[in-house]
Write an enzyme that holds these catalytic residues in place. Structure first.
Site, PDB file in Angstrom:
ATOM      1  N   SER A 230      75.925  32.668  -4.903  1.00 35.44           N
ATOM      2  CA  SER A 230      74.809  31.850  -4.423  1.00 35.44           C
ATOM      3  C   SER A 230      73.522  32.660  -4.445  1.00 35.44           C
ATOM      4  CB  SER A 230      75.068  31.385  -2.992  1.00 35.44           C
ATOM      5  OG  SER A 230      74.958  32.481  -2.084  1.00 35.44           O
ATOM      6  N   ASP A 231      72.393  31.969  -4.584  1.00 37.04           N
ATOM      7  CA  ASP A 231      71.145  32.621  -4.224  1.00 37.04           C
ATOM      8  C   ASP A 231      71.210  32.869  -2.716  1.00 37.04           C
ATOM      9  OD1 ASP A 231      68.622  33.707  -4.317  1.00 37.04           O
ATOM     10  OD2 ASP A 231      67.765  32.074  -5.489  1.00 37.04           O
ATOM     11  N   TRP A 232      70.415  33.818  -2.252  1.00 40.71           N
ATOM     12  CA  TRP A 232      70.560  34.308  -0.878  1.00 40.71           C
ATOM     13  C   TRP A 232      70.252  33.207   0.146  1.00 40.71           C
ATOM     14  CZ3 TRP A 232      72.707  37.121  -3.944  1.00 40.71           C
ATOM     15  CH2 TRP A 232      73.081  38.456  -3.726  1.00 40.71           C
TER      16      TRP A 232
END
Length: 807
Positions: A230-232
């Site tokens: 995932s993106d953060w």
């Protein structure tokens, strides 16, 4: 030498068989900001990730842990040189290994859909084919060094406004032909070990849960076998994410995976077989990067060591795009006098803002580079107009250190700080310090001003702060965050908190104290900045001084630039104008010196309303740490500017696609497949400088083009008087007008070099995909037969030479 896939899969299955459910789900959740937890039970090391793409930050986002800073991705794409991109990747793998990093969070291959996109400097191009070629070479280079990549942001993260929640509404055809195309090319040609899914939704489903695009397209159709992270903070649902194909939820320690995922399996909401698929992908990554004991890594023979400083300089000069050069204003004439003008000439902006930023141990400004290159006494400098209207991180003149204290005031550690920024997580606290005992961080030291007058100091960050200058407290209070943005501490503007009269050359004591509060948005994280702004002088006076310096010189070089508040992750642009009074400065200088050269220091297009009034315009992008040295190479003629435009440059009023602000949470990609030069053609508008444009210091004559099957052979002659390099570009256009298709599109390119009078051939492969469109009714690619003009030229607007083929 690479390992046989069967050996990798055997190691993966053996490791998986030794894991129970809790161990599996723990492996899929970050243990901190940058890493996955080790599992010593199976000999698995902690897998460490780090931001890129122009350098390797490592787990410490701090200037006391420096990194090589390469030119921006737009600059790398402007070289039109996959070989150079591969070498950049090799260097970054080398940097990653030195910092203990297994996976680089790069490259960014989203497209320049609109020139207002705030993060375009971190992407390559408006064209999916060019993006795919450069991105593939970059990924191959990094992974040849035994370090993984995560191609991002999958998919359609093409703007920053409401990026955490926006639903981008895109036709299947535009998705396939534009936004998915670079990812598909990189998966096919470079076999990346990772993909990062974006924050945004596509057609109603957030990308961290997008079963169709991740499981059916990325993994199913394309055969991607890497891990999906995932993106953060993007993962929001345990069941939705794991069933949507998300392998790893970052950052930690609290995520929707780990214990929550194990419980979902026990409750019957998720099958353990689904978890096993994700774990296999992570274990496969571990084998590839050498993090699993007893399994041979994918790369056992590392590439030769790369000199990072030399490569940064080479990429920069090869990326510079000379878009105008009347009367051979460049290169500079020997022994002539030069007036170098602009705040950015003295304090260069070498990279964009946000997570792409790194801290180089040196930065060569244009003033540094030209001072070194030109004869003594021939160069003068004036600021002219300063575009920085906001506070910036404390840097020049500051000598700082961080003092960490416990609840009783005991000093736990002291750490030197090269500037006023601190970005600490659990993994990068000073030795001997933990969040359990840390209660106060003080940035303290001295500041020696270079100007006399009122200096402004400020604070970026959230929480309780106390700011003192010369022993006097100017601020003691709490800065409240914008709770809607979890990264406000990273990308917000500093708040001015003190204005102090200081004398040039006279040191003064500085202290910024921050009271540490646990439970921050990234759980255990300290992100604070001491910011500063020099005394502001009257812009008219500065411009007048620059005019007099320019009047007395043979050549005036004006360096104009954007700022971190114009181009950065976290927000989009509202216009394409240069900040401050820089346009006025250029016009004033050009009025008194007909031999005015303008160097544009920006990562993406800006308007150049004075371009017809100056002799030459050179685009230098964000040129990395060696930008000033590379600029001197090119301006003096020691090297040729090698770049070609990877995106169209024009005015905002002329730009066909400008909508980046969602309406009721949705952003409609209503232009469909018409972005970039495709949109300019469809609208019948002429930009300032077209896609592919770029001049050198010699001339080229295109003599012939022939097509045999899927190969175009283009014969060109260097008709100038010095050696040079030419990027030969091939475009396709249907002979019969078709309103549903672009008027023309890039099909291939190749670079050639030749001496004066020499003739060379460029051999260019034309992929089958160049003749295909996505058939939405059939849900598949369709080869469009017919007659096509195959044009070879210097840009999409160059007439060049054409041959017609039937396919």
């Amino acid at each position: 030498m690479t390992q046989a896939p069967s050996a990798t899969e055997a190691a993966v299955e053996a490791a998986l068989a030794r894991l129970d459910l809790d161990m599996k789900t723990r492996l899929l959740a970050g243990q901190d900001r940058w890493s996955l937890p080790p599992l010593p039970e199976i000999g698995l090391k902690s897998l460490v990730m780090s931001d890129g793409p122009i350098g390797v930050r490592g787990v410490r986002w701090s200037a006391d842990d420096p990194s090589i800073a390469l030119p921006s991705p737009t600059a790398l794409a402007a070289t039109w040189d996959p070989g150079l991109a591969h070498r950049a990747g090799v260097l970054l793998a080398q940097e990653a290994r030195c910092k203990g990093v297994h996976v680089l969070l790069a490259p960014t291959v989203n497209l320049h859909r609109s020139p207002l996109g705030g993060r375009h400097f971190e992407c390559y191009s408006e064209d999916p084919y060019l993006t795919g070629v450069i991105g593939s070479a970059y990924v191959k280079g990094v992974q040849s060094g035994g370090v993984g990549t995560t191609v991002k942001h999958f998919v359609a993260n093409d703007a920053e406004t409401d990026r955490f929640t926006v639903d981008n509404v895109i036709s299947a055809r535009a998705l396939r032909e534009l936004y998915l195309a670079p990812f598909e090319a990189i998966v096919e040609n470079a076999h990346p070990w990772g993909i990062m899914t974006a924050y945004n939704a596509v057609n109603g489903t957030t990308m961290s849960e997008h079963h169709y695009l991740v499981n059916e397209v990325l993994r199913g159709e394309w055969g991607f076998d890497g891990f999906n992270v995932s993106d953060w903070t993007a993962a929001r649902s345990t069941v939705g994410a794991i069933n949507g194909g998300l392998d790893v939820a970052m950052p930690g320690p609290r995520t929707v995976y780990g214990e929550a995922l194990a419980q979902a399996v026990r409750d019957g909401k998720v099958t353990e077989a689904t978890v096993d698929k994700a774990v296999r992908n992570v274990l496969r990554l571990a084998v590839r990067v050498g993090a699993l004991e007893g399994a041979e890594p994918a790369v056992t023979e590392l590439p030769d060591t790369v000199n990072g400083v030399e490569l940064a300089r080479e990429i920069a000069r090869r990326s510079f795009v000379l878009v105008k050069n009347d009367d051979n204003a460049l290169p500079l004439k020997p022994d002539g006098t030069v007036a170098l003008i602009g705040a950015a000439a003295r304090d260069a902006r070498v990279l964009g803002g946000g997570s792409a930023a790194v801290f180089p141990d040196r930065t060569v400004s244009p003033l540094d580079g030209l001072t070194e290159a030109l004869p003594e006494g021939t160069l003068s400098h004036a600021v002219g107009a300063d575009p920085n209207t906001e506070l910036m991180p404390a840097d020049k003149g500051f000598a700082l250190r961080a003092v960490c204290r416990g609840a009783d005031g005991t000093v736990l550690a002291t750490s030197p700080l090269p500037n006023g920024q601190i970005h600490w997580s659990f993994a990068d606290l000073p030795e001997g310090v933990s969040f359990d005992v840390l209660r106060e961080v003080e940035l303290t030291g001295t500041f020696t001003p270079r100007l006399t007058g009122p200096h402004t100091l400020g604070i970026k960050g959230k929480g309780a702060f106390r700011l003192a200058v010369g022993g006097i407290t100017y601020y003691d209070g709490v800065q409240a965050p914008d709770e809607d943005d979890p990264f406000e501490g990273f990308f917000s503007s500093p708040q001015p908190r003190a204005q102090v009269e200081l004398a040039a050359g006279q040191p003064v004591e500085i202290s910024l104290t921050h009271i540490v509060a646990l439970g921050d948005y990234l759980r255990e994280d300290i992100t604070i900045t001491l910011a500063h702004q020099e005394p502001r002088r009257d812009p008219d006076e500065l411009i007048a001084e620059a005019v007099e310096v320019a009047r007395a010189a043979d050549t005036a070089i004006v360096v104009v630039a954007t700022t971190e508040r114009v181009e950065s992750e976290g927000f989009d642009r509202t216009d394409l104008r240069l900040p401050g009074r820089q346009d006025d400065l250029v016009r004033a200088v050009a009025a008194v010196n007909p031999n005015t050269v303008v160097v544009v220091n920006s990562g993406s297009p800006v308007e150049l309303p004075w371009r017809d009034e100056v002799a030459a315009v050179l685009l230098s992008w964000f040129p990395g740490q060696e930008g000033g040295a590379a600029l001197a190479d090119v301006l003096t003629g020691a090297r040729e500017p090698g770049g070609r435009l990877p995106t169209t440059w024009g005015s905002l009023t002329g730009a066909p696609v400008t909508q980046v602000v969602p309406v009721n949470g949705r952003l409609a990609y209503s232009e469909d497949v018409f972005i970039g030069y495709r949109a300019w053609d469809k609208a019948g508008r002429t930009p300032a400088y077209p896609f592919g444009h770029g001049l050198g210091y010699t001339d080229w004559t295109y003599e012939s083009v022939a097509v045999d099957g899927d190969v175009a052979t283009v014969r060109v002659r260097n008709s100038g008087d010095r050696p040079g390099r030419e990027v030969v570009q091939v475009y396709l256009s249907p002979v019969e007008d078709d309103a549903d298709r672009p008027a023309r599109w890039l099909a291939g390119f190749a670079a050639v070099e030749a001496g004066p009078g020499e003739t060379v051939e460029a051999v260019i492969d034309i992929p089958r995909r160049a003749f295909e469109v996505w058939d939405e009714a059939a849900d598949s690619w369709s080869f469009v037969k017919g007659s096509y003009n195959v044009k070879a030229g210097r840009s999409i607007a160059d007439r060049g030479i054409t041959v017609t083929v039937d396919v």
